[in-house]
Design a protein around this motif. Structure first.
Motif, mmCIF file in Angstrom:
data_model
loop_
_atom_site.group_PDB
_atom_site.id
_atom_site.type_symbol
_atom_site.label_atom_id
_atom_site.label_comp_id
_atom_site.label_asym_id
_atom_site.label_seq_id
_atom_site.Cartn_x
_atom_site.Cartn_y
_atom_site.Cartn_z
ATOM 1 N N PHE A 267 94.944 -25.140 6.997
ATOM 2 C CA PHE A 267 95.049 -25.635 8.226
ATOM 3 C C PHE A 267 94.624 -27.005 8.091
ATOM 4 O O PHE A 267 93.777 -27.531 7.419
ATOM 5 C CB PHE A 267 93.729 -25.009 8.939
ATOM 6 C CG PHE A 267 93.530 -25.520 10.160
ATOM 7 C CD1 PHE A 267 94.347 -25.810 11.183
ATOM 8 C CD2 PHE A 267 92.125 -26.150 10.528
ATOM 9 C CE1 PHE A 267 94.427 -26.294 12.446
ATOM 10 C CE2 PHE A 267 91.852 -26.979 11.640
ATOM 11 C CZ PHE A 267 92.863 -27.028 12.720
ATOM 12 N N LEU A 268 95.670 -27.783 8.682
ATOM 13 C CA LEU A 268 95.559 -29.228 8.602
ATOM 14 C C LEU A 268 95.554 -29.763 10.137
ATOM 15 O O LEU A 268 96.365 -29.461 10.896
ATOM 16 C CB LEU A 268 97.013 -29.927 8.030
ATOM 17 C CG LEU A 268 97.052 -31.509 8.242
ATOM 18 C CD1 LEU A 268 96.043 -32.237 7.559
ATOM 19 C CD2 LEU A 268 98.249 -32.068 7.615
ATOM 20 N N TYR A 269 94.636 -30.173 10.464
ATOM 21 C CA TYR A 269 94.230 -31.074 11.769
ATOM 22 C C TYR A 269 94.471 -32.697 11.518
ATOM 23 O O TYR A 269 93.843 -33.401 11.073
ATOM 24 C CB TYR A 269 92.829 -30.926 12.373
ATOM 25 C CG TYR A 269 92.427 -31.618 13.604
ATOM 26 C CD1 TYR A 269 93.467 -31.967 14.451
ATOM 27 C CD2 TYR A 269 91.233 -31.832 13.600
ATOM 28 C CE1 TYR A 269 92.788 -32.632 15.552
ATOM 29 C CE2 TYR A 269 90.537 -32.726 14.585
ATOM 30 C CZ TYR A 269 91.402 -32.854 15.731
ATOM 31 O OH TYR A 269 91.013 -33.720 16.706
ATOM 32 N N LEU A 270 95.871 -33.004 11.942
ATOM 33 C CA LEU A 270 96.036 -34.254 11.869
ATOM 34 C C LEU A 270 96.030 -34.962 13.169
ATOM 35 O O LEU A 270 96.790 -34.911 13.973
ATOM 36 C CB LEU A 270 97.713 -34.438 11.178
ATOM 37 C CG LEU A 270 98.291 -35.942 11.142
ATOM 38 C CD1 LEU A 270 97.231 -36.957 10.616
ATOM 39 C CD2 LEU A 270 99.451 -35.952 10.461
ATOM 40 N N ALA A 271 94.846 -35.701 13.177
ATOM 41 C CA ALA A 271 94.558 -36.223 14.431
ATOM 42 C C ALA A 271 94.808 -38.001 14.489
ATOM 43 O O ALA A 271 94.341 -38.885 13.821
ATOM 44 C CB ALA A 271 92.978 -36.373 14.861
ATOM 45 N N THR A 272 96.185 -38.147 14.905
ATOM 46 C CA THR A 272 96.675 -39.736 14.623
ATOM 47 C C THR A 272 96.040 -40.645 15.314
ATOM 48 O O THR A 272 95.287 -40.378 16.559
ATOM 49 C CB THR A 272 98.232 -39.568 15.146
ATOM 50 O OG1 THR A 272 98.430 -39.499 16.396
ATOM 51 C CG2 THR A 272 98.999 -38.420 14.471
ATOM 52 N N HIS A 273 96.125 -42.012 15.016
ATOM 53 C CA HIS A 273 95.525 -42.947 15.643
ATOM 54 C C HIS A 273 96.416 -43.356 16.921
ATOM 55 O O HIS A 273 96.222 -43.773 17.872
ATOM 56 C CB HIS A 273 95.209 -44.260 14.922
ATOM 57 C CG HIS A 273 94.730 -45.315 15.572
ATOM 58 N ND1 HIS A 273 95.646 -46.448 15.856
ATOM 59 C CD2 HIS A 273 93.612 -45.568 16.384
ATOM 60 C CE1 HIS A 273 94.991 -47.221 16.828
ATOM 61 N NE2 HIS A 273 94.075 -46.925 16.944
ATOM 62 N N ASP A 274 97.871 -43.222 16.301
ATOM 63 C CA ASP A 274 98.894 -43.533 17.633
ATOM 64 C C ASP A 274 98.862 -42.503 18.679
ATOM 65 O O ASP A 274 98.575 -41.350 18.382
ATOM 66 C CB ASP A 274 100.482 -43.349 16.842
ATOM 67 C CG ASP A 274 100.434 -44.665 15.837
ATOM 68 O OD1 ASP A 274 99.855 -45.656 16.115
ATOM 69 O OD2 ASP A 274 101.464 -44.479 14.971
ATOM 70 N N ILE A 275 98.878 -42.906 19.924
ATOM 71 C CA ILE A 275 99.070 -44.221 20.308
ATOM 72 C C ILE A 275 98.327 -45.088 20.983
ATOM 73 O O ILE A 275 98.300 -45.945 22.012
ATOM 74 C CB ILE A 275 100.729 -44.019 21.233
ATOM 75 C CG1 ILE A 275 100.157 -43.404 22.360
ATOM 76 C CG2 ILE A 275 101.716 -43.612 20.655
ATOM 77 C CD1 ILE A 275 101.139 -43.438 23.458
ATOM 78 N N HIS A 276 96.831 -44.755 20.931
ATOM 79 C CA HIS A 276 95.777 -45.294 21.108
ATOM 80 C C HIS A 276 95.543 -46.938 20.893
ATOM 81 O O HIS A 276 96.408 -47.352 19.798
ATOM 82 C CB HIS A 276 94.395 -44.699 20.318
ATOM 83 C CG HIS A 276 93.206 -44.732 21.197
ATOM 84 N ND1 HIS A 276 92.551 -46.145 21.058
ATOM 85 C CD2 HIS A 276 92.351 -44.218 21.896
ATOM 86 C CE1 HIS A 276 91.429 -46.251 21.715
ATOM 87 N NE2 HIS A 276 91.319 -44.848 22.343
ATOM 88 N N VAL A 277 94.874 -47.682 21.745
ATOM 89 C CA VAL A 277 94.693 -49.170 21.472
ATOM 90 C C VAL A 277 93.776 -49.294 20.339
ATOM 91 O O VAL A 277 92.840 -48.530 19.949
ATOM 92 C CB VAL A 277 94.356 -49.743 22.631
ATOM 93 C CG1 VAL A 277 95.108 -49.679 23.684
ATOM 94 C CG2 VAL A 277 92.838 -49.238 23.137
ATOM 95 N N PRO A 278 93.698 -50.650 19.523
ATOM 96 C CA PRO A 278 94.684 -51.388 19.714
ATOM 97 C C PRO A 278 95.993 -50.689 19.028
ATOM 98 O O PRO A 278 96.138 -50.262 18.125
ATOM 99 C CB PRO A 278 94.309 -52.569 18.876
ATOM 100 C CG PRO A 278 93.259 -51.935 17.906
ATOM 101 C CD PRO A 278 92.811 -50.755 18.543
ATOM 102 N N ARG A 279 97.096 -51.373 19.543
ATOM 103 C CA ARG A 279 98.570 -50.764 19.197
ATOM 104 C C ARG A 279 99.177 -51.800 18.511
ATOM 105 O O ARG A 279 99.701 -52.857 18.709
ATOM 106 C CB ARG A 279 99.722 -50.506 20.545
ATOM 107 C CG ARG A 279 98.770 -49.397 21.482
ATOM 108 C CD ARG A 279 99.652 -49.367 22.633
ATOM 109 N NE ARG A 279 98.828 -48.209 23.740
ATOM 110 C CZ ARG A 279 98.601 -48.846 24.917
ATOM 111 N NH1 ARG A 279 99.002 -50.002 25.290
ATOM 112 N NH2 ARG A 279 98.106 -47.858 25.501
#
Length: 518
Positions: A267-279
């Motif tokens: 199980f992989l939970y990939l919590a991206t930073h995109d598209i949060h600021v700062p962009r």
């Protein structure tokens, strides 16, 4: 004989679902690998398969090869409570202190809690979280970033963790791998404060000449990589991240975990930073959309999805992997930096014609993209109007891995496995949404009720989003009026009272979790 019969019944059930056999410890069950890609601040209308004007071909492939939900929700209109609810199966408004967490918050999910990764770990899965955490770390405040930091993800069911501790716009601007800051230097200790400037270091407000991206509101404290953040930080020079490289770092850690565990369920939970600021897109994507940094990081997010898809295909795992793509809450344009997000939208509508946005109790706050792909098991090019909530992942995955959780655990989570994989058109009967200030709304059938609240009509810190707050109750028919333009409360007082009572019953309840389809 009883044990054999029980096992045989399980086999019949899971075989009827068309699952691929995997040996999970000693359990005689069948389960897929699970990859959950959790985007940050991505709106319902931000990807092209939901009507967006920015090309997202790899995310769109999930819809073409699988199932697209049009009536799916994050549990809250901000990141910390959405993530808390998804991982615990319990609405965040039930627990104090689960609002948007500061960067130095201690752990919000404590050891011993029933969690989504813990359930899957118990079923024999190798589990990992890669990316944004924002659920606190450590036991005592202030967090000591120079020693092992725990409890954290490894104490609540994850075998591996590679984290942004909070968000990209908050200090500390370092990665944490398992219990330790990556590249930490004992000779250059890290200190973090949200109260005072440390060592009189440069800040956005005092040293704007050092900025490569100007702040618009807040976000004017310590500077890292030419960008001022929320909070103050000193030390840790070798450990500081480069914003342009965050997406690539998270991709590398994710595909590395998949590669390492290709021969066992994971199980992989990939919590991206995109598209949060700062962009801050990598130079490969900067300027590619003509819609400013926000458009460019959407394309970068699409690339992240393509990298995971490529690795699964390369390893021959596509037909044995359930891939879910969704977002933690709705969109926001100017969320603290001058990056042209609002000015360069053109025909692109992140809000998907819904009202509100991030922070709001209106639909754009919590109605999010939700795509499911499982090649050979989930039929391609499907669309579902089933009412779905991310809070249901926990009990759905517990059920499919043969675990019968007590009803007093993960009390808001329901089993909707069949709806999740397109075997059933019906999902939840109702769902609760949470906005800022813990203002709740309730959806059942075609109707949505928003409880009265005397707060401001607009989010007060400059994001130009309606809160949805009103001193009077609100009732909308989402089928006829998805934009929530006509408040029916005065015309339908009995329905309004009925919806209010239903919300209060859930608010006051101690045991939930029974699926409406059981």
């Amino acid at each position: 004989m009883k044990i054999y019969l029980k096992s045989y019944i399980y086999l019949l059930i899971f075989n009827s679902l068309g699952l691929i056999p995997l040996q999970v410890k000693s359990q005689n069950i069948t389960s897929p690998n699970i990859v959950l890609i959790y985007a940050d601040d991505l709106g319902y209308g931000d990807i092209s398969s939901y009507g967006g004007d920015i090309p997202t071909p790899h995310i769109d492939n999930l819809a073409k090869n699988g199932l697209k939900f049009t009536n799916a929700y994050a549990a809250a209109a901000t990141c910390t409570p959405s993530r808390y609810a998804m991982l615990t199966g319990e609405y965040a408004w039930r627990k104090k202190g689960t609002g948007v967490a500061p960067g130095d918050a201690t752990s919000l999910i404590l050891p011993g809690s029933t969690t989504l990764p813990g359930v899957l770990q118990k079923a024999g899965y190798k589990t990992a979280v890669v990316g944004k955490w924002h659920l606190g770390l450590g036991k005592k405040a202030p967090v000591n970033w120079n020693k092992d930091i725990k409890p954290g993800p490894l104490e609540i069911g994850f075998d591996y963790a590679y984290l942004l501790p909070a968000t990209g716009d908050r200090v500390p601007t370092v990665f944490v791998e398992n219990h330790r800051v990556v590249n930490r230097d004992p000779e250059d200790p890290i200190t973090v404060s949200y109260l005072k400037n440390l060592n009189e270091g440069p800040t956005g407000s005092k040293n704007p000449e050092q900025l490569k991206m100007m702040y618009s509101h807040g976000h004017n404290q310590s500077i890292t990589n030419g960008i001022s953040r929320i909070g103050y930080m000193s030390g840790g020079e070798k450990a500081l991240w480069q914003d342009e490289d965050i997406a690539d770092v998270l991709i590398n850690k994710s595909v590395g975990f998949i590669e390492e565990n290709k021969d066992s369920p994971f199980f992989l939970y990939l919590a991206t930073h995109d598209i949060h600021v700062p962009r801050v897109p990598h130079k490969r994507f900067a300027g590619t959309t003509g819609k400013g940094a926000r458009g460019d990081v959407i394309v970068q997010l699409d690339y992240t999805v393509s990298a995971v898809q490529k690795k699964l295909k390369e390893l021959g795992l596509e037909e044995n992997t359930l891939l879910i793509f969704t977002s933690d809450n709705g969109p926001v344009l100017d969320d603290g930096y001058v990056d042209g997000a609002a000015e360069r939208l053109a025909e692109h509508d992140p809000f998907g014609n819904f009202r509100g946005g991030k922070y709001s109790t209106f639909e754009a706050g919590t109605r999010v993209p939700f795509l499911v792909q499982w090649k050979g098991k989930v039929k391609s090019n499907q669309e579902s109007t089933a009412l779905m909530s991310q809070v249901d992942f926990l009990r759905s995955f517990a059920t499919v891995t043969g675990q019968n959780l007590p009803k007093d655990i993960a009390i808001d989570s329901q089993n909707h496995w069949n709806a999740l994989i397109g075997k059933q058109a019906k999902g939840r009967k109702s769902v609760v949404q949470q906005a800022i200030r813990n203002v709740l709304s309730y959806i059942e059938g075609n109707y949505k009720y928003i409880e009265p609240h005397s707060g401001p009509s607009m989010v007060p810190w400059g994001v130009e989003i309606e809160t949805g707050f009103n001193q009077e109750p609100q009732l909308y028919n989402l089928k006829k009026d998805p934009g929530e333009t006509e408040n029916l409360a005065s015309k339908m007082p009995e329905k309004t009272k009925e919806m209010e009572a239903a919300l209060n019953k859930i608010r006051d309840s101690k045991v939930l979790g029974k699926s409406t389809t059981d």
